[in-house]
Design an enzyme around this catalytic site. Structure first.
Site, PDB file in Angstrom:
ATOM      1  N   LYS A  56       0.849  -1.219   0.000  1.00  0.00           N
ATOM      2  CA  LYS A  56       0.000   0.000   0.000  1.00  0.00           C
ATOM      3  C   LYS A  56       0.867   1.244   0.000  1.00  0.00           C
ATOM      4  O   LYS A  56       2.033   1.205   0.404  1.00  0.00           O
ATOM      5  CB  LYS A  56      -0.929   0.039   1.220  1.00  0.00           C
ATOM      6  CG  LYS A  56      -0.243  -0.131   2.588  1.00  0.00           C
ATOM      7  CD  LYS A  56       0.097   1.140   3.328  1.00  0.00           C
ATOM      8  CE  LYS A  56       0.756   0.858   4.682  1.00  0.00           C
ATOM      9  NZ  LYS A  56       1.442   1.940   5.295  1.00  0.00           N
ATOM     10  N   HIS A  85       9.825  -5.835   4.950  1.00  0.00           N
ATOM     11  CA  HIS A  85       9.143  -5.437   6.180  1.00  0.00           C
ATOM     12  C   HIS A  85       9.805  -4.240   6.827  1.00  0.00           C
ATOM     13  O   HIS A  85      10.960  -3.928   6.541  1.00  0.00           O
ATOM     14  CB  HIS A  85       8.951  -6.552   7.213  1.00  0.00           C
ATOM     15  CG  HIS A  85       9.615  -7.850   6.926  1.00  0.00           C
ATOM     16  ND1 HIS A  85      10.558  -8.390   7.729  1.00  0.00           N
ATOM     17  CD2 HIS A  85       9.442  -8.716   5.906  1.00  0.00           C
ATOM     18  CE1 HIS A  85      10.964  -9.526   7.238  1.00  0.00           C
ATOM     19  NE2 HIS A  85      10.311  -9.757   6.128  1.00  0.00           N
ATOM     20  N   GLY A 133       7.021   0.411   5.697  1.00  0.00           N
ATOM     21  CA  GLY A 133       5.860   1.294   5.571  1.00  0.00           C
ATOM     22  C   GLY A 133       4.957   0.911   4.415  1.00  0.00           C
ATOM     23  O   GLY A 133       4.087   1.684   4.003  1.00  0.00           O
ATOM     24  N   LEU A 134       5.153  -0.305   3.883  1.00  0.00           N
ATOM     25  CA  LEU A 134       4.369  -0.759   2.724  1.00  0.00           C
ATOM     26  C   LEU A 134       3.248  -1.711   3.122  1.00  0.00           C
ATOM     27  O   LEU A 134       2.501  -2.191   2.267  1.00  0.00           O
ATOM     28  CB  LEU A 134       5.301  -1.430   1.704  1.00  0.00           C
ATOM     29  CG  LEU A 134       6.380  -0.512   1.109  1.00  0.00           C
ATOM     30  CD1 LEU A 134       7.381  -1.319   0.288  1.00  0.00           C
ATOM     31  CD2 LEU A 134       5.749   0.581   0.251  1.00  0.00           C
ATOM     32  N   GLY A 135       3.135  -2.008   4.417  1.00  0.00           N
ATOM     33  CA  GLY A 135       1.994  -2.771   4.927  1.00  0.00           C
ATOM     34  C   GLY A 135       1.984  -4.247   4.579  1.00  0.00           C
ATOM     35  O   GLY A 135       0.917  -4.867   4.558  1.00  0.00           O
ATOM     36  N   GLY A 136       3.159  -4.833   4.338  1.00  0.00           N
ATOM     37  CA  GLY A 136       3.202  -6.237   3.906  1.00  0.00           C
ATOM     38  C   GLY A 136       2.552  -7.188   4.898  1.00  0.00           C
ATOM     39  O   GLY A 136       1.756  -8.054   4.511  1.00  0.00           O
ATOM     40  N   SER A 154       0.329  -6.562   7.208  1.00  0.00           N
ATOM     41  CA  SER A 154      -1.118  -6.292   7.275  1.00  0.00           C
ATOM     42  C   SER A 154      -1.821  -6.893   6.058  1.00  0.00           C
ATOM     43  O   SER A 154      -2.919  -7.456   6.174  1.00  0.00           O
ATOM     44  CB  SER A 154      -1.378  -4.781   7.299  1.00  0.00           C
ATOM     45  OG  SER A 154      -0.642  -4.169   8.324  1.00  0.00           O
ATOM     46  N   SER A 155      -1.188  -6.769   4.898  1.00  0.00           N
ATOM     47  CA  SER A 155      -1.780  -7.305   3.676  1.00  0.00           C
ATOM     48  C   SER A 155      -1.848  -8.835   3.735  1.00  0.00           C
ATOM     49  O   SER A 155      -2.846  -9.446   3.320  1.00  0.00           O
ATOM     50  CB  SER A 155      -0.952  -6.853   2.468  1.00  0.00           C
ATOM     51  OG  SER A 155      -1.573  -7.206   1.267  1.00  0.00           O
ATOM     52  N   ASP A 176      -3.973  -1.238  10.089  1.00  0.00           N
ATOM     53  CA  ASP A 176      -3.874  -1.177   8.626  1.00  0.00           C
ATOM     54  C   ASP A 176      -4.514  -2.367   7.920  1.00  0.00           C
ATOM     55  O   ASP A 176      -4.559  -2.387   6.689  1.00  0.00           O
ATOM     56  CB  ASP A 176      -2.390  -1.139   8.221  1.00  0.00           C
ATOM     57  CG  ASP A 176      -1.889   0.278   7.966  1.00  0.00           C
ATOM     58  OD1 ASP A 176      -2.698   1.215   8.042  1.00  0.00           O
ATOM     59  OD2 ASP A 176      -0.696   0.423   7.677  1.00  0.00           O
TER      60      ASP A 176
HETATM   61  C1  LIG Z   1       2.056   4.047  10.019  1.00  0.00           C
HETATM   62  C2  LIG Z   1       1.061   3.223   9.269  1.00  0.00           C
HETATM   63  C3  LIG Z   1       0.334   4.104   8.242  1.00  0.00           C
HETATM   64  O1  LIG Z   1      -0.519   3.343   7.419  1.00  0.00           O
HETATM   65  O2  LIG Z   1       1.604   2.138   8.494  1.00  0.00           O
HETATM   66  P1  LIG Z   1       3.088   1.433   8.472  1.00  0.00           P
HETATM   67  O3  LIG Z   1       4.123   2.458   8.281  1.00  0.00           O
HETATM   68  O4  LIG Z   1       3.273   0.672   9.743  1.00  0.00           O
HETATM   69  O5  LIG Z   1       3.008   0.486   7.288  1.00  0.00           O
HETATM   70  C4  LIG Z   1      -0.029   2.630  10.241  1.00  0.00           C
HETATM   71  O6  LIG Z   1      -0.620   3.640  11.006  1.00  0.00           O
HETATM   72  C5  LIG Z   1       0.481   1.524  11.121  1.00  0.00           C
HETATM   73  O7  LIG Z   1      -0.545   0.600  11.269  1.00  0.00           O
HETATM   74  P2  LIG Z   1      -0.262  -0.878  11.852  1.00  0.00           P
HETATM   75  O8  LIG Z   1       1.108  -1.309  11.447  1.00  0.00           O
HETATM   76  O9  LIG Z   1      -1.422  -1.735  11.479  1.00  0.00           O
HETATM   77  O10 LIG Z   1      -0.238  -0.581  13.387  1.00  0.00           O
HETATM   78  P3  LIG Z   1      -0.823  -1.422  14.634  1.00  0.00           P
HETATM   79  O11 LIG Z   1      -0.317  -2.814  14.518  1.00  0.00           O
HETATM   80  O12 LIG Z   1      -2.280  -1.196  14.779  1.00  0.00           O
HETATM   81  O13 LIG Z   1      -0.078  -0.676  15.837  1.00  0.00           O
HETATM   82  C6  LIG Z   1       1.319  -0.764  16.020  1.00  0.00           C
HETATM   83  C7  LIG Z   1       1.734   0.364  16.944  1.00  0.00           C
HETATM   84  O14 LIG Z   1       1.736   1.611  16.236  1.00  0.00           O
HETATM   85  C8  LIG Z   1       1.213   2.664  17.034  1.00  0.00           C
HETATM   86  N1  LIG Z   1       0.007   3.232  16.388  1.00  0.00           N
HETATM   87  C9  LIG Z   1      -0.571   2.606  15.328  1.00  0.00           C
HETATM   88  C10 LIG Z   1      -1.678   3.148  14.706  1.00  0.00           C
HETATM   89  C11 LIG Z   1      -2.178   4.387  15.204  1.00  0.00           C
HETATM   90  N2  LIG Z   1      -3.241   4.959  14.641  1.00  0.00           N
HETATM   91  N3  LIG Z   1      -1.587   4.980  16.263  1.00  0.00           N
HETATM   92  C12 LIG Z   1      -0.488   4.442  16.841  1.00  0.00           C
HETATM   93  O15 LIG Z   1       0.048   5.017  17.799  1.00  0.00           O
HETATM   94  C13 LIG Z   1       0.936   2.056  18.392  1.00  0.00           C
HETATM   95  O16 LIG Z   1       2.091   2.255  19.173  1.00  0.00           O
HETATM   96  C14 LIG Z   1       0.780   0.570  18.113  1.00  0.00           C
HETATM   97  O17 LIG Z   1       1.171  -0.198  19.213  1.00  0.00           O
HETATM   98  N1  LIG Z   2       3.440 -12.075   7.571  1.00  0.00           N
HETATM   99  C1  LIG Z   2       4.221 -11.063   7.987  1.00  0.00           C
HETATM  100  N2  LIG Z   2       4.924 -10.346   7.087  1.00  0.00           N
HETATM  101  C2  LIG Z   2       5.701  -9.304   7.495  1.00  0.00           C
HETATM  102  N3  LIG Z   2       5.855  -8.920   8.766  1.00  0.00           N
HETATM  103  C3  LIG Z   2       5.170  -9.611   9.702  1.00  0.00           C
HETATM  104  C4  LIG Z   2       4.332 -10.690   9.357  1.00  0.00           C
HETATM  105  N4  LIG Z   2       3.798 -11.177  10.494  1.00  0.00           N
HETATM  106  C5  LIG Z   2       4.290 -10.419  11.496  1.00  0.00           C
HETATM  107  N5  LIG Z   2       5.120  -9.480  11.044  1.00  0.00           N
HETATM  108  C6  LIG Z   2       5.812  -8.444  11.849  1.00  0.00           C
HETATM  109  O1  LIG Z   2       5.303  -7.161  11.497  1.00  0.00           O
HETATM  110  C7  LIG Z   2       6.368  -6.221  11.389  1.00  0.00           C
HETATM  111  C8  LIG Z   2       5.953  -5.101  10.430  1.00  0.00           C
HETATM  112  O2  LIG Z   2       5.911  -5.624   9.145  1.00  0.00           O
HETATM  113  P1  LIG Z   2       5.181  -4.944   7.899  1.00  0.00           P
HETATM  114  O3  LIG Z   2       3.712  -4.846   8.114  1.00  0.00           O
HETATM  115  O4  LIG Z   2       5.573  -5.700   6.668  1.00  0.00           O
HETATM  116  O5  LIG Z   2       5.880  -3.534   7.832  1.00  0.00           O
HETATM  117  P2  LIG Z   2       5.314  -2.048   7.987  1.00  0.00           P
HETATM  118  O6  LIG Z   2       4.608  -1.935   9.324  1.00  0.00           O
HETATM  119  O7  LIG Z   2       6.515  -1.194   7.912  1.00  0.00           O
HETATM  120  O8  LIG Z   2       4.381  -1.815   6.840  1.00  0.00           O
HETATM  121  C9  LIG Z   2       7.570  -7.037  10.945  1.00  0.00           C
HETATM  122  O9  LIG Z   2       8.797  -6.469  11.346  1.00  0.00           O
HETATM  123  C10 LIG Z   2       7.323  -8.399  11.595  1.00  0.00           C
HETATM  124  O10 LIG Z   2       7.959  -8.439  12.868  1.00  0.00           O
END
Ligand SMILES: C[C@@](CO)(OP(=O)(O)O)[C@H](O)COP(=O)(O)OP(=O)(O)OC[C@H]1O[C@@H](n2ccc(N)nc2=O)[C@H](O)[C@@H]1O
Ligand SMILES: Nc1ncnc2c1ncn2[C@@H]1O[C@H](COP(=O)(O)OP(=O)(O)O)[C@@H](O)[C@H]1O
EC number: 2.7.1.148
Length: 278
Positions: free
Chosen positions: A10, A100, A103-106, A108-109, A141
């Protein structure tokens, strides 16, 4: 029966932090596009009924990722089993191509893909609303990946609404091979100071959202090396935007030709960085 589901990455095209909530999460406003057209930036999840639940991980970014109960695929599967009130024994194969901590949400996807796969493989009949609720408990996400397309995310990002598709500009994604932890970036917001909360203004029909990410200063505090990628993209004429909490950056260009030219230059100068054209 063997089923295969793609798990795309994403791009957060707009990310506003509106405040810190009592539960420690942050209130957000997000415009996110699921990148379902970039074949080499997509994980694949395959599943078939089996004697017991197993998960095998392979692929270019699969190394170091554990296939235990902490993996988001297994966590999603356990939620399906709880909803079905029975074990759902299956052999799952995850091919990882999305880096991983980028920030690409792998992850979560992958979780969203597992929910869809298990629901179909075992004909559980869970409705979209059920899957969205389960997704929200797995991570903020995860629900957006169930919708696909371009999505508005509210609250902690998990309350999702489909948006009319807005074509992506010519974009180059650049991954410098760094891993940035999402919780540490949200924590660093307190050190760099919270940005002034500026929600998304209503957009003219078909207009791209403003290119903004309120996590940028916090991510640079956590990982100062990210600045080099931003400067490199700038030097090729791009408008750089940090992807979520990093470490990937998206460069937006005036034309596909400018993007492709920049991709060649960046690959020559930084052979350790990975790039994708979107
Ligand atoms: C920053 C974003 C932008 O899309 O993506 P990534 O860079 O990780 O891909 C997201 O908010 C990442 O969402 P996600 O990775 O699902 O986060 P979660 O597992 O719900 O939360 C992980 C941690 O991030 C913080 N968190 C997350 C979401 C939010 N709205 N507020 C927060 O403060 C919290 O400390 C939480 O414990
Ligand atoms: N199937 C999975 N793929 C990637 N990471 C995973 C998975 N299951 C758990 N994780 C954990 O989630 C963390 C965040 O991974 P990812 O969602 O891919 O990155 P980001 O939050 O930067 O988008 C990883 O460092 C890993 O510890």
């Amino acid at each position: 029966m063997v089923l295969t589901i793609q798990a795309p990455a994403k791009l957060n095209r707009f990310l506003a932090v509106l405040g810190r909530r009592a539960d420690g999460f942050h209130a957000l406003e997000l415009v996110t596009t699921v990148l379902d057209g970039v074949s080499d930036l997509m994980d694949t999840l395959e599943g078939a009924p089996a004697q017991a639940l197993s998960l095998a991980i392979s692929g270019p970014t699969g190394e170091g990722l554990v296939a235990d109960e902490t993996n988001l695929v297994i966590r999603a599967w356990r939620l399906l089993e709880a909803a079905a009130k029975r074990p759902l024994p299956a052999a799952l194969k995850l091919v990882k191509r999305i880096p991983h901590g980028a920030g690409l949400g792998g992850g979560s996807s992958d979780a969203a893909a597992a929910l869809r796969l298990g629901n179909r493989l075992f004909e559980l009949g869970l409705a979209d609303g059920d899957l969205l609720r389960m997704a929200a408990t797995l991570g903020s996400d995860v629900p957006l990946f169930l919708l696909g397309g371009t999505v508005l995310g509210l609250d902690r990002g998990e309350r999702v609404f489909p948006l009319r598709p807005v074509p992506l500009e010519p974009i180059l994604l650049v991954h410098p091979g760094l891993h940035v932890s999402t919780p540490s970036v949200y924590r660093a917001l307190q050190d760099v100071g919270y940005p002034a909360p500026e929600p998304l203004a209503s957009q003219p029909e078909g207009a791209a959202p403003p290119w903004r990410n309120d996590l940028t200063a916090a991510a640079l505090r956590v990982c100062p090396a990210l600045a080099e990628v931003r400067e490199t993209l700038h030097a090729t004429g791009a408008e750089p935007l940090l992807c979520g909490s990093g470490s990937c950056w998206a460069g937006r260009y005036a034309s596909p030709a400018a993007r492709d030219d920049a991709r060649r230059r960046i690959a020559l100068q930084n052979p350790g960085w990975k790039t994708w054209s979107v």
